[in-house]
Scaffold this active site. Structure first.
Site, PDB file in Angstrom:
ATOM      1  N   CYS A   1       0.873  -1.174   0.000  1.00 17.25           N
ATOM      2  CA  CYS A   1       0.000   0.000   0.000  1.00 17.25           C
ATOM      3  C   CYS A   1       0.911   1.224   0.000  1.00 17.25           C
ATOM      4  CB  CYS A   1      -0.859  -0.039   1.266  1.00 17.25           C
ATOM      5  SG  CYS A   1      -1.890   1.423   1.515  1.00 17.25           S
TER       6      CYS A   1
ATOM      7  N   CYS B   1      -1.232   3.717  -6.549  1.00 17.90           N
ATOM      8  CA  CYS B   1      -2.054   3.144  -5.478  1.00 17.90           C
ATOM      9  C   CYS B   1      -2.308   1.707  -5.906  1.00 17.90           C
ATOM     10  CB  CYS B   1      -3.366   3.909  -5.349  1.00 17.90           C
ATOM     11  SG  CYS B   1      -4.623   3.058  -4.349  1.00 17.90           S
TER      12      CYS B   1
END
Ligand code: DGL
Length: 263
Positions: free
Chosen positions: A76, A187
């Protein structure tokens, strides 16, 4: 038990890290994996530093306590910017790899590249991204594009359709015809939306993500620390999905995203 036999944790705020997990498992199929998605607290990308840091550290430390993990991938970008350094100080002997937007290959792909970096508002605000941007500013034009609201489509299992197309058109249309040569998916949720993004930007723009690079780095670290599982006829890899929401449908979605033929 030999530490080599322990599992590797792959962590994300939700479903996104599964795009990285796919690359990791492809590269090292004989390992044992625990994928933990913190969907109950997602999105991380619109929260502040204290919140993201606290959530990431608490998820990872709980897993380390419960499952004797041997290595972790913070799959992440948002959680990496907020907490990877602290986690490395907390667990100095454990390989912990993070992710960052794959700006380098997008910049290197051509002279005078113009690179759009799609990521969460958090990632693009943080020092880690500004330092990365700084490194390439003399070689390329870099345009940060915060995308609040986009990861929610993946969390809901929506990878195509009119609503998503409209969202992406509104987001990306201002950059059409502006000479963008590459788009960086900063992302880990966004690789699942690659087809939908491609529909809006057309075939000539290259799209980059950092999943494979992260998998290679994790493999390098495990090799270096002599932590790779020894292959043997009796041994097979394993994969367990966990999600803080406790929702069955999110575990089903995790499996669906992991086994998607392509995206
Ligand atoms: N998957 C996360 C990332 O790579 C962010 C999603 C979120 O906002 O929680 O940045």
């Amino acid at each position: 038990m030999d530490l080599k036999e322990s599992p590797i944790l792959v962590f994300d705020s939700g479903m996104g890290g599964i795009s990285v997990l796919r690359e990791i498992v492809r590269l090292m199929p004989d390992e044992k994996y625990i994928y933990f998605g913190d969907s109950a607290n997602a999105p991380y990308g619109t929260k502040d530093m204290a919140q993201v840091r606290q959530l990431t550290i608490s998820c990872v430390t709980n897993m380390v306590k419960q499952r004797k993990i041997k290595a972790a991938a913070i799959a992440c970008n948002t959680a990496t910017s907020a907490a990877v350094k602290t986690l490395r100080t907390m667990y100095p002997s454990m390989p912990i790899v993070g992710v960052e937007p794959a700006v380098k290959p997008a910049v290197m792909a051509e002279d005078h590249a113009c690179v759009l970096v799609m990521a969460t508002p958090f990632t693009l605000k943080e020092k880690k991204f500004h330092d990365l941007e700084q490194r390439y500013l003399d070689q390329a034009r870099i345009i940060p594009l915060p995308c609040p609201g986009l990861m929610e489509f993946v969390e809901a299992g929506i990878l195509e359709g009119e609503k998503l197309d409209r969202f992406l058109r509104d987001l990306l249309s201002p950059y059409r015809g502006k000479g963008v040569t590459g788009i960086v998916l900063g992302c880990t949720h966004y690789p699942f939306l690659k087809k939908a993004i491609r529909k809006v930007v057309g075939p000539s723009v290259q799209i980059y993500d950092g999943g494979y690079g992260t998998a290679k780095e994790l493999q390098r670290r495990l090799k270096k620390e002599d932590l790779l599982r020894e292959p043997g006829p009796e041994k097979t890899g394993s994969l367990e999905f966990l999600n803080s929401s406790g929702k069955e449908e999110l575990l089903a979605l995790s499996k669906r995203l992991f086994t998607l033929p392509e995206f």
